[in-house]
Design an enzyme around this catalytic site. Sequence first.
Site, PDB file in Angstrom:
ATOM      1  N   LYS A 117       1.131  -1.262   0.323  1.00  0.00           N
ATOM      2  CA  LYS A 117      -0.008  -0.109   0.326  1.00  0.00           C
ATOM      3  C   LYS A 117       0.900   1.235  -0.455  1.00  0.00           C
ATOM      4  O   LYS A 117       2.133   1.662   1.185  1.00  0.00           O
ATOM      5  CB  LYS A 117      -1.119  -0.348   1.400  1.00  0.00           C
ATOM      6  N   LYS A 122     -13.393  -6.912  -8.358  1.00  0.00           N
ATOM      7  CA  LYS A 122     -13.567  -7.959  -6.405  1.00  0.00           C
ATOM      8  C   LYS A 122     -14.985  -7.756  -6.436  1.00  0.00           C
ATOM      9  O   LYS A 122     -15.790  -6.586  -6.891  1.00  0.00           O
ATOM     10  CB  LYS A 122     -13.521  -5.992  -5.893  1.00  0.00           C
TER      11      LYS A 122
END
Length: 329
Positions: A157, A253
């Site tokens: 991240k 997703k």
Amino acid sequence: MAIQLKSARVERWPVAGEFVISRGAKTHVDVVVAEVEGDGASGRGEGTPVYYLGEDAAGCRDQILHAAPHVADLDAAAARAAIQEIMGPGAARNALDCALWDLEARQRGLRLWQLAGCDGAPTARTTAFTISLGTPGAMAEAAATAEADGYHLLKLKLTGEGDRLRVAGVRKGAPNARLIVDANESWGQIDILSEAEALSDMGVEMIEQPVPVGADALLDPIYAPVPFVADESCHTAADVARIGPFYDGVNIKLDKAGGLTEALRLADAADAAGLSIMVGCMLCTSLAIAPAFVLAQRARWVDLDGPALLARDREGGFEFREGRIAPSL
């Protein structure tokens, strides 16, 4: 064969430690679970609210309760088709859609992959393991631990500031791991090509969502040495035509797409557009991973570590061994 909603509920699951991205930290995740029944069988589905769209678990539960009476007289397949029209993409439709897939498979005596038209049973896949946002030293330590635990693909991240130091730290901590990064829309004000080239030199093989939603055209003139993959910019099949010219792949997703039904359509649209497929997830339990795992058989990159980031998972959940995800035996 008519179906009925047995329950729609919110569940809270603790995170192992703390999960940190550029938008904040999480110590738990609230999910919504739908359970439907009909003809002596039942099916379950789970959705995690898409936080950047303003969803919350209680609101998703209420959406399911509102939709249920509209499909109560239908069979599972017809109900699944109906909710594509009466519900928008998001975690609520994902939970209900996947519950209906599960119910229909059980009613027909099929496995989910058979009902979805797959050629064979799903097999174990290498999955990314997410390294939360932190200082270069903290991320290096987390990466070393993950590599020691057998993870060979790490997802970092990033935040748009000091990212090269973070990647260098992770590379030092996990010298043999494959690396992909998630910029979480944070590169809108930096030299994207220079940043991509620098990360490529450190072994990064893919960059997810470098620019803010709506600013995708910033990628138009850039010929980077690594592929760009759309996440927040691509939710459903209808988005592919718009974002296709700027990206090399899409992160599918089920929570964004609103269920396995639309996720399969999105995968088909990505294939038709020549875009690579990544299958990802939100923080979730193995109940949410089950339908995503079927779709992950088509993916170049798999990022289904949601349950591995929790302090505990559902009984009989997926197993994570040597960096691979597989159904529990």
